[in-house]
Design a protein around this motif. Sequence first.
Motif, mmCIF file in Angstrom:
data_model
loop_
_atom_site.group_PDB
_atom_site.id
_atom_site.type_symbol
_atom_site.label_atom_id
_atom_site.label_comp_id
_atom_site.label_asym_id
_atom_site.label_seq_id
_atom_site.Cartn_x
_atom_site.Cartn_y
_atom_site.Cartn_z
ATOM 1 N N VAL A 135 56.305 62.627 67.688
ATOM 2 C CA VAL A 135 54.951 62.091 67.752
ATOM 3 C C VAL A 135 54.909 61.100 68.907
ATOM 4 O O VAL A 135 55.587 60.075 68.869
ATOM 5 C CB VAL A 135 54.545 61.389 66.434
ATOM 6 N N ASN A 136 54.147 61.408 69.923
ATOM 7 C CA ASN A 136 54.031 60.535 71.084
ATOM 8 C C ASN A 136 52.961 59.484 70.792
ATOM 9 O O ASN A 136 51.777 59.701 71.002
ATOM 10 C CB ASN A 136 53.671 61.358 72.326
ATOM 11 N N SER A 137 53.401 58.335 70.310
ATOM 12 C CA SER A 137 52.478 57.239 69.999
ATOM 13 C C SER A 137 52.792 56.035 70.880
ATOM 14 O O SER A 137 52.879 54.904 70.410
ATOM 15 C CB SER A 137 52.576 56.860 68.522
ATOM 16 N N ALA A 138 52.978 56.284 72.165
ATOM 17 C CA ALA A 138 53.388 55.235 73.102
ATOM 18 C C ALA A 138 52.211 54.435 73.649
ATOM 19 O O ALA A 138 52.332 53.771 74.678
ATOM 20 C CB ALA A 138 54.176 55.849 74.259
ATOM 21 N N GLY A 139 51.078 54.490 72.980
ATOM 22 C CA GLY A 139 49.941 53.672 73.386
ATOM 23 C C GLY A 139 49.435 54.028 74.773
ATOM 24 O O GLY A 139 49.240 55.203 75.105
ATOM 25 N N LEU A 140 49.234 53.006 75.604
ATOM 26 C CA LEU A 140 48.719 53.225 76.951
ATOM 27 C C LEU A 140 49.661 54.083 77.790
ATOM 28 O O LEU A 140 49.238 54.710 78.759
ATOM 29 C CB LEU A 140 48.497 51.890 77.657
ATOM 30 N N SER A 141 50.936 54.108 77.427
ATOM 31 C CA SER A 141 51.922 54.865 78.197
ATOM 32 C C SER A 141 52.055 56.310 77.729
ATOM 33 O O SER A 141 52.833 57.061 78.317
ATOM 34 C CB SER A 141 53.294 54.176 78.104
ATOM 35 N N PRO A 178 46.197 64.974 78.299
ATOM 36 C CA PRO A 178 44.840 64.557 78.640
ATOM 37 C C PRO A 178 44.824 63.640 79.858
ATOM 38 O O PRO A 178 45.807 62.942 80.129
ATOM 39 C CB PRO A 178 44.375 63.816 77.389
ATOM 40 N N PRO A 179 43.725 63.617 80.602
ATOM 41 C CA PRO A 179 43.614 62.680 81.734
ATOM 42 C C PRO A 179 43.560 61.242 81.226
ATOM 43 O O PRO A 179 43.234 60.989 80.062
ATOM 44 C CB PRO A 179 42.301 63.089 82.403
ATOM 45 N N THR A 180 43.892 60.308 82.102
ATOM 46 C CA THR A 180 43.938 58.900 81.709
ATOM 47 C C THR A 180 42.753 58.136 82.289
ATOM 48 O O THR A 180 42.488 58.193 83.489
ATOM 49 C CB THR A 180 45.242 58.246 82.186
ATOM 50 N N TYR A 181 42.046 57.436 81.412
ATOM 51 C CA TYR A 181 40.978 56.519 81.803
ATOM 52 C C TYR A 181 41.233 55.211 81.053
ATOM 53 O O TYR A 181 41.425 55.207 79.838
ATOM 54 C CB TYR A 181 39.601 57.066 81.427
ATOM 55 N N TYR A 182 41.225 54.105 81.793
ATOM 56 C CA TYR A 182 41.514 52.817 81.183
ATOM 57 C C TYR A 182 40.359 51.854 81.427
ATOM 58 O O TYR A 182 39.730 51.857 82.485
ATOM 59 C CB TYR A 182 42.792 52.202 81.754
ATOM 60 N N ALA A 183 40.111 51.022 80.426
ATOM 61 C CA ALA A 183 39.086 49.985 80.551
ATOM 62 C C ALA A 183 39.612 48.692 79.941
ATOM 63 O O ALA A 183 40.174 48.693 78.846
ATOM 64 C CB ALA A 183 37.799 50.403 79.851
ATOM 65 N N ALA A 186 42.345 39.471 76.248
ATOM 66 C CA ALA A 186 41.900 40.749 76.777
ATOM 67 C C ALA A 186 42.801 41.853 76.255
ATOM 68 O O ALA A 186 43.957 41.624 75.889
ATOM 69 C CB ALA A 186 41.909 40.748 78.309
ATOM 70 N N GLY A 187 42.283 43.039 76.209
ATOM 71 C CA GLY A 187 43.050 44.220 75.830
ATOM 72 C C GLY A 187 42.692 45.365 76.743
ATOM 73 O O GLY A 187 41.642 45.364 77.407
ATOM 74 N N ILE A 188 43.564 46.335 76.821
ATOM 75 C CA ILE A 188 43.328 47.533 77.630
ATOM 76 C C ILE A 188 43.129 48.707 76.685
ATOM 77 O O ILE A 188 43.957 48.952 75.798
ATOM 78 C CB ILE A 188 44.504 47.825 78.579
ATOM 79 N N ARG A 189 42.028 49.429 76.864
ATOM 80 C CA ARG A 189 41.711 50.528 75.969
ATOM 81 C C ARG A 189 41.790 51.858 76.714
ATOM 82 O O ARG A 189 41.197 52.007 77.789
ATOM 83 C CB ARG A 189 40.291 50.350 75.401
ATOM 84 N N PRO A 190 42.497 52.818 76.154
ATOM 85 C CA PRO A 190 42.479 54.169 76.722
ATOM 86 C C PRO A 190 41.194 54.868 76.313
ATOM 87 O O PRO A 190 40.725 54.719 75.183
ATOM 88 C CB PRO A 190 43.705 54.834 76.098
ATOM 89 N N LYS A 191 40.623 55.614 77.235
ATOM 90 C CA LYS A 191 39.358 56.296 76.979
ATOM 91 C C LYS A 191 39.509 57.806 77.141
ATOM 92 O O LYS A 191 40.342 58.283 77.928
ATOM 93 C CB LYS A 191 38.279 55.793 77.945
ATOM 94 N N LEU A 192 38.689 58.539 76.408
ATOM 95 C CA LEU A 192 38.678 59.989 76.529
ATOM 96 C C LEU A 192 37.852 60.455 77.713
ATOM 97 O O LEU A 192 37.980 61.603 78.147
ATOM 98 C CB LEU A 192 38.139 60.623 75.242
ATOM 99 N N SER A 193 36.967 59.595 78.195
ATOM 100 C CA SER A 193 36.150 59.938 79.356
ATOM 101 C C SER A 193 36.039 58.714 80.245
ATOM 102 O O SER A 193 36.243 57.584 79.799
ATOM 103 C CB SER A 193 34.761 60.424 78.929
ATOM 104 N N GLY A 194 35.693 58.953 81.500
ATOM 105 C CA GLY A 194 35.693 57.880 82.476
ATOM 106 C C GLY A 194 34.334 57.266 82.718
ATOM 107 O O GLY A 194 33.365 57.498 81.994
ATOM 108 N N ARG A 195 34.287 56.503 83.788
ATOM 109 C CA ARG A 195 33.074 55.790 84.161
ATOM 110 C C ARG A 195 31.899 56.749 84.348
ATOM 111 O O ARG A 195 31.979 57.732 85.084
ATOM 112 C CB ARG A 195 33.336 55.041 85.471
ATOM 113 N N GLY A 196 30.791 56.462 83.671
ATOM 114 C CA GLY A 196 29.587 57.251 83.834
ATOM 115 C C GLY A 196 29.543 58.550 83.065
ATOM 116 O O GLY A 196 28.525 59.252 83.089
ATOM 117 N N HIS A 197 30.626 58.910 82.370
ATOM 118 C CA HIS A 197 30.619 60.135 81.572
ATOM 119 C C HIS A 197 29.888 59.884 80.264
ATOM 120 O O HIS A 197 30.109 58.867 79.609
ATOM 121 C CB HIS A 197 32.041 60.602 81.267
ATOM 122 N N SER A 198 29.050 60.816 79.867
ATOM 123 C CA SER A 198 28.339 60.651 78.610
ATOM 124 C C SER A 198 29.276 60.901 77.438
ATOM 125 O O SER A 198 30.208 61.687 77.509
ATOM 126 C CB SER A 198 27.144 61.618 78.537
#
Length: 227
Positions: A86-92, A109-114, A209-221
Amino acid sequence: MEPELRCLKALLSPVSGIVDTHSLMLSLVGEAENHGATFSYNTTVIGGHIEENRLSLHISETKHLENWNGKFPLQPEMVLIPKLVVNSAGLSAPVLAKRFDGLRSAVIPPTYYARGCYFTLSNTTICPFKHLIYPIPEDGGLGVHVTLDLNGQVKFGPNVEWIDGIDDVSSFLNKFDYSVCTNRAKLFYPEIRKYYPNLKDGSLDPGYAGIRPKLSGRGHSWDNWPC
């Protein structure tokens, strides 16, 4: 119910609340160990390879990564061949998956961070809210909302600051910027005053502050998130 809240209508979620995450994790660790789980601290999965339809994990002591800059290959000190991974390495997690030789890139999956910053409410002896308050979601997040911690401290956040240009080495080693700039408060005041108009100037202090991984990037609905 919330006299300081300005809105036309609201939805009440009576079971929403907060949790003591530290106590929860200690409880989960204890329960896992009671069921035979073993935790190996200060060790890192640095990659792996697929051989005969089995995934082998390359393991190294974490201290060996402290001065690693990605210019020389990491050598495993141990190779494990588990039945299940189980790959549960968070942001990595995505970049770690890229380090598994033989794993199809299409399944990664592609990586998007906020980055999301929080500010705390100061100069108050009476908490203005009794519930968690969430505004209408914004692009990439739930909006700057009200959180109450276990000590009754009021926190506002997070905002959404898209992070661009993170290379794989920085992502793998979790070298993100977690600082909270005081100047960002000027962006929080107008957002908070949309539902808390009595917020006074100078009452916000930098929190965390925290860093959140996202399923979609900037401007994606949101309705176009990849499955």
